[in-house]
Every structure is written in structure tokens, then in C-alpha cells.
Enzyme design. Structure first.
Site, PDB file in Angstrom:
ATOM      1  N   HIS A 166      31.239  25.161   8.893  1.00 15.70           N
ATOM      2  CA  HIS A 166      32.419  26.041   8.815  1.00 15.70           C
ATOM      3  C   HIS A 166      33.110  26.023   7.453  1.00 15.70           C
ATOM      4  CE1 HIS A 166      32.203  26.684  13.098  1.00 15.70           C
ATOM      5  NE2 HIS A 166      32.462  25.420  13.393  1.00 15.70           N
ATOM      6  N   ASP A 195      26.696  19.668  20.121  1.00 14.32           N
ATOM      7  CA  ASP A 195      27.753  20.101  21.046  1.00 14.32           C
ATOM      8  C   ASP A 195      27.283  21.228  21.959  1.00 14.32           C
ATOM      9  OD1 ASP A 195      27.628  21.831  18.888  1.00 14.32           O
ATOM     10  OD2 ASP A 195      29.745  21.651  18.340  1.00 14.32           O
ATOM     11  N   HIS A 233      28.974  26.231  18.172  1.00 13.59           N
ATOM     12  CA  HIS A 233      29.886  27.127  17.454  1.00 13.59           C
ATOM     13  C   HIS A 233      29.125  28.034  16.486  1.00 13.59           C
ATOM     14  CE1 HIS A 233      32.458  23.602  18.600  1.00 13.59           C
ATOM     15  NE2 HIS A 233      33.285  24.584  18.953  1.00 13.59           N
ATOM     16  N   ASP A 262      24.156  24.644  16.866  1.00 11.89           N
ATOM     17  CA  ASP A 262      25.486  24.117  17.220  1.00 11.89           C
ATOM     18  C   ASP A 262      26.122  25.123  18.186  1.00 11.89           C
ATOM     19  OD1 ASP A 262      27.770  22.202  15.544  1.00 11.89           O
ATOM     20  OD2 ASP A 262      28.572  23.904  16.676  1.00 11.89           O
TER      21      ASP A 262
HETATM   22  C1  TV1 Z   1      42.542  16.366  16.654  1.00 11.63           C
HETATM   23  C2  TV1 Z   1      42.670  15.714  17.873  1.00 11.63           C
HETATM   24  C3  TV1 Z   1      41.900  17.598  16.578  1.00 11.63           C
HETATM   25  C4  TV1 Z   1      42.125  16.288  19.025  1.00 11.63           C
HETATM   26  C5  TV1 Z   1      40.697  19.413  17.669  1.00 11.63           C
HETATM   27  C6  TV1 Z   1      38.632  21.799  19.674  1.00 11.63           C
HETATM   28  C7  TV1 Z   1      41.366  18.177  17.707  1.00 11.63           C
HETATM   29  C8  TV1 Z   1      40.163  19.946  18.825  1.00 11.63           C
HETATM   30  C9  TV1 Z   1      41.471  17.511  18.956  1.00 11.63           C
HETATM   31  C10 TV1 Z   1      39.471  21.224  18.746  1.00 11.63           C
HETATM   32  C11 TV1 Z   1      40.319  19.226  20.026  1.00 11.63           C
HETATM   33  C12 TV1 Z   1      38.721  23.082  17.960  1.00 11.63           C
HETATM   34  C13 TV1 Z   1      40.436  25.588  17.110  1.00 11.63           C
HETATM   35  C14 TV1 Z   1      42.827  26.534  17.117  1.00 11.63           C
HETATM   36  C15 TV1 Z   1      41.805  26.968  15.423  1.00 11.63           C
HETATM   37  C16 TV1 Z   1      41.723  25.879  16.378  1.00 11.63           C
HETATM   38  C17 TV1 Z   1      31.114  20.245  13.007  1.00 11.63           C
HETATM   39  C18 TV1 Z   1      43.712  28.495  15.887  1.00 11.63           C
HETATM   40  C19 TV1 Z   1      39.922  18.959  22.348  1.00 11.63           C
HETATM   41  C20 TV1 Z   1      30.828  21.652  13.368  1.00 11.63           C
HETATM   42  C21 TV1 Z   1      35.303  22.958  15.245  1.00 11.63           C
HETATM   43  C22 TV1 Z   1      36.145  23.430  16.393  1.00 11.63           C
HETATM   44  C23 TV1 Z   1      33.846  22.737  15.601  1.00 11.63           C
HETATM   45  C24 TV1 Z   1      37.515  23.784  15.938  1.00 11.63           C
HETATM   46  C25 TV1 Z   1      33.076  22.132  14.445  1.00 11.63           C
HETATM   47  C26 TV1 Z   1      38.429  24.215  17.056  1.00 11.63           C
HETATM   48  C27 TV1 Z   1      31.562  22.204  14.613  1.00 11.63           C
HETATM   49  N1  TV1 Z   1      38.205  22.968  19.150  1.00 11.63           N
HETATM   50  N2  TV1 Z   1      40.953  18.056  20.072  1.00 11.63           N
HETATM   51  N3  TV1 Z   1      39.515  22.037  17.695  1.00 11.63           N
HETATM   52  N4  TV1 Z   1      43.189  27.208  15.873  1.00 11.63           N
HETATM   53  N5  TV1 Z   1      39.659  24.684  16.490  1.00 11.63           N
HETATM   54  O1  TV1 Z   1      40.127  26.097  18.156  1.00 11.63           O
HETATM   55  O2  TV1 Z   1      31.121  23.524  14.753  1.00 11.63           O
HETATM   56  O3  TV1 Z   1      31.154  21.511  15.760  1.00 11.63           O
HETATM   57  O4  TV1 Z   1      39.807  19.746  21.172  1.00 11.63           O
HETATM   58 ZN    ZN Z   2      30.179  22.870  16.877  1.00 11.68          ZN
HETATM   59 CA    CA Z   3      25.523  27.981  16.282  1.00 12.58          CA
END
Ligand code: TV1
Ligand code: ZN
Ligand code: CA
Length: 400
Positions: free
Chosen positions: A160, A285, A197, A195
Site C-alpha cells: 500500500h 490475510d 487487500h 493478499d
Molecule cells: C492499531 C491497533 C491499528 C488496532 C488497525 C484494520 C489497527 C486496524 C488496529 C485495521 C485494526 C485497517 C482502515 C480506516 C482507513 C482505515 C500489509 C479510513 C482491527 C498489507 C491494511 C488495512 C492492510 C488498513 C495491510 C485498514 C495489508 N483494517 N486494528 N486497519 N481508515 N485501515 O480501514 O494489505 O495487509 O483492525
Molecule cells: Zn492485507
Molecule cells: Ca490482493
């Protein structure tokens, strides 16, 4: 066995930098770099380190990161400290300031309820970025130099990150850096992303290029992060159009339906794009029982993607990515290391210093979960057919 593809051996180079093992995104954060150490210890316990070459991995340099990233952003990444101040002074001094927020980085909010921030500033953040990127660059160089057929860096895969900012737990885009390195040696590079995502950062970086094709399979809909990557999203008009392919699925997809998409689509991608090298982001994931993802792939179904891509016999870079149920992640990447080598390993997890982590999967590499704990499958035979046909239609428009 179907999960091992063809039996031919490959020269595998494996990159693991122990310097990432104690990196901590902060209390309660879902991203745990230690899972890579767990995977490494499992690989070692299964006796696989002797089946691979381990070349020295040096942390990347700021100059190497600047091949893709904005210099101002890199300066800020280097400068921020976890207590919210700057090492050398930057903008105002109200902690992690406007400049950082604009770059996607936030002060970790320790107190209060709710989920924390995605991209906190933590101790040794800059060093962590240099180390995981250094692994992916070294792996790409081994493939470019022809000294390896498959190169592995489970700490990479941060798909990302943008040129000028952090996003979705990713600060530096090691994948973009590795692909740019591969482009010095190979005419066309294919990027595949399993992944859960959407691989948006990599897709955006090569949007204008017809030398890089990006293909992402991901959960889509219902506000699932990041929200981009619809099947109609094939990139802007220009030479890179149709060199981005997206395969969105709904929650609950299992191995069989996933491979009704993955195999025919990837076979067709190989035919129409004719890559000279492949980068496979193996985000774990997409496995059943993940803390963030809501798909139902087994470790065998996930590994089948690796063995299918491996069977095309092209220089292959295997990277990590997401994966938030850390015992599952370690099992997955250990098994995929075995697939890379072309070795069968037993399902019983060997006794080693980390085996307590695998207690709730009964010390089996291929864990099973009770159906009642799994998300309902929202995909139908019709929806799978429709996505496959739409993806195939996009591929038929690719003219190189
Ligand atoms: C800290 C503590 C951060 C607990 C983040 C889940 C946390 C998340 C946390 C979380 C969580 C996201 C969003 C909303 C964007 C935000 C490595 C508008 C229980 C490659 C990234 C996901 C995936 C980001 C990364 C997502 C990858 N989901 N607990 N955060 N805002 N962010 O939705 O693709 O795996 O969830
Ligand atoms: Zn992911
Ligand atoms: Ca993907």
C-alpha cells in the site's frame, strides 16, 4: 501432491534479517513483524535452511529508497521519533505535526478505546523500513543476476505504500523497489497479489507502464479496505491500460472457488503478457480465520497459488504482506517455503522454541477451523463466473 506442482528443483535464495524480529508497531496493533521470525524458526525447525542459499542481506540505503519514494517523505520518515517530536526539527512542534499527517503517519494514540492508527511512528521505524526493503532488493538482484530461480523475503510485500506517504501499515513500498530492480534485467515483470487487500500502491506505481502487469485478487465490498480494485478498474488510457487487472471477491470464498478464478485467469495472463519474471505477494490475510480478512482459504489453497505460479518456471520473487493471526501466517509461509524448494514436509509441527504458538492448531501445519467460526460464503457460482468472464474480457483487450 497437488500442492507441490511439478517436482523439478529450483535454486532458492532465502532472505531473513533478524533485525526485524523485535520491531513493534505498538501495543494492540494488528501488524506484528515477529510473525516473520516465527515463520523463520519454523522453516529452521523443519530443516529447510540447508535446502536454500542464504546470501547476506544488507539494509537498503536512503538512496535506494529514493528510486521510488519522494525525498521529502523519506527525510520525514528518518526524522520522526515515537514521542512525537522531530530529531532535527521540521514543522511546528505540536508532536507529530501536519507535515506527518499529510504523509499518512500519525502519533500512536496509546490511550482511549477503539482501534489505533494504521501507521504509527514507532521505535526504529526507519531501520525497519531499510531492513525489509533491503531483503526485497537483495532478492530481486539474485534473480536479476541469474544466481537464483526463486528468491524469498517474507518480511516484504508492503503493497500500500505510496511515493509520498504511508498507508495501510506500509511505509516504504519494497515491492515497487524490487520490480524496478527487476526491470533492469527483464523486459516484462508480472506482479501477482493474493493478499486479501487490493495491491493499490503497486498498481498505481506502474499504472502508465506496459512493462509491468499488476494482478490483485482481493476481498471487495462492504467498506473493506482500501475499497479500490473493482473488476472494471483497468487503468487510465495509455500504454499501461489493461496492464492492471483486478479480481474482487466477496467474503467467505474457499479454495475451490478461488482457484476457479486464480488458475484460468493466471494461465491467460501468462499467455497474453508473456512475463520474463514474476513477483508474487503472498499476503496471508486471505487465509481462513484471519483477524482482518474474511476469506476462507486453507494453507493448501493458498500454497496452490504459489505452486501454480512456480510451475511456469520463470524467475520468481516471493514476498510476504498481510496476515494477522500470526500462528496461521507462520504456518502458511513455512509451507510455501517448502513449495518453493519442492520438498514435502510433515504436517506435525516439529518441537522447537516457538511450538507453544501452535497449540490452538493442535501442532499441525495445516490447521483446521470449525465451520461455525467461519464467515458465510457470499460468493455464488454465478458471481464467480461473472468475475472470471469480466477479467478474461479485460485480458482480451491487452495489446502489447
Ligand atoms: C492499531 C491497533 C491499528 C488496532 C488497525 C484494520 C489497527 C486496524 C488496529 C485495521 C485494526 C485497517 C482502515 C480506516 C482507513 C482505515 C500489509 C479510513 C482491527 C498489507 C491494511 C488495512 C492492510 C488498513 C495491510 C485498514 C495489508 N483494517 N486494528 N486497519 N481508515 N485501515 O480501514 O494489505 O495487509 O483492525
Ligand atoms: Zn492485507
Ligand atoms: Ca490482493
Amino acid at each position: 501432491s497437488p500442492s507441490c506442482g511439478d517436482d523439478k528443483k529450483r535454486r532458492v535464495c532465502y532472505y531473513y534479517d533478524p533485525g526485524i524480529s523485535t520491531v513493534d508497531y505498538g501495543e494492540g496493533h494488528v501488524m506484528v513483524p515477529h510473525r516473520v521470525t516465527m515463520a523463520h524458526n519454523l522453516v529452521a525447525a523443519y530443516g529447510m535452511l540447508g535446502d536454500m542459499r542464504r546470501l547476506r542481506t544488507a539494509p537498503a540505503t536512503a538512496a535506494e529508497l529514493a528510486d521510488f519514494h519522494d525525498e521529502g517523505y523519506l527525510a520525514l520518515l528518518q526524522d520522526l521519533t515515537p514521542d512525537g517530536y522531530h530529531r532535527r526539527g521540521g514543522d511546528d512542534d505540536d508532536g507529530v505535526g501536519d507535515m506527518a499527517r499529510a504523509r499518512g503517519i500519525h502519533a500512536a494514540e496509546g490511550k482511549g478505546g477503539g482501534r489505533g492508527v494504521d501507521n504509527p511512528v514507532f521505535d526504529r521505524l526507519w531501520d525497519y523500513c531499510l531492513r525489509y526493503s533491503g531483503g526485497s532488493l537483495a532478492a530481486a538482484r539474485a534473480l536479476g543476476g541469474g544466481t537464483a530461480d526463486i528468491a524469498i523475503n517474507w518480511s516484504g510485500g508492503m503493497h500500500h505504500a505510496c511515493r509520498g506517504g504511508a498507508r495501510g501499515f506500509c511505509y516504504v513500498n519494497d515491492i515497487v523497489l524490487a520490480i524496478r530492480e527487476l526491470l533492469a534485467h527483464f523486459r516484462r515483470v508480472l506482479y501477482v497479489d493474493i493478499d486479501v487487500h487490493h495491491g493499490d500502491g503497486v498498481e498505481a506505481a506502474f499504472e502508465a507502464s506496459n512493462r509491468v502487469m499488476t494482478v490483485s485478487f482481493h476481498q471487495h465490498g462492504g467498506g473493506f479496505f482500501p475499497g479500490s480494485g473493482a473488476v472494471a478498474d483497468v487503468g487510465k488510457k495509455g500504454p499501461g491500460q489493461y496492464c492492471a487487472l483486478n479480481v474482487p471477491v466477496s467474503m467467505g470464498i474457499g479454495d475451490e472457488e478461488y482457484h476457479q478464478l486464480f488458475e484460468p485467469i493466471m494461465a491467460r495472463v501468462m499467455e497474453v503478457f508473456q512475463p520474463e519474471a514474476v513477483v508474487l505477494q503472498c499476503g496471508a490475510d486471505s487465509l481462513a480465520g484471519d483477524r482482518l480478512g474474511e476469506l476462507n482459504l486453507t494453507t493448501r489453497g493458498h500454497a496452490q497459488c504459489v505452486s501454480f505460479i512456480r510451475s511456469f518456471n520463470l524467475p520468481l520473487l516471493l514476498l510476504g504482506g498481510g496476515g494477522y493471526t500470526i500462528n496461521h501466517v507462520a504456518s502458511c509461509w513455512c509451507n510455501e517455503t517448502a513449495v518453493a524448494i519442492g520438498k514435502e514436509i510433515p504436517n506435525d509441527i516439529p518441537k522447537h522454541g516457538f511450538d507453544v504458538f501452535y497449540k490452538n492448531q493442535e501442532y499441525k501445519l495445516h490447521y483446521t477451523l470449525e465451520t461455525k467460526h467461519l464467515p458465510r460464503n457470499r460468493n455464488t457460482a454465478n458471481s464467480i463466473d461473472a468475475i472470471r468472464m469480466a477479467a478474461m474480457a479485460n485480458l482480451s483487450k491487452l495489446k502489447l
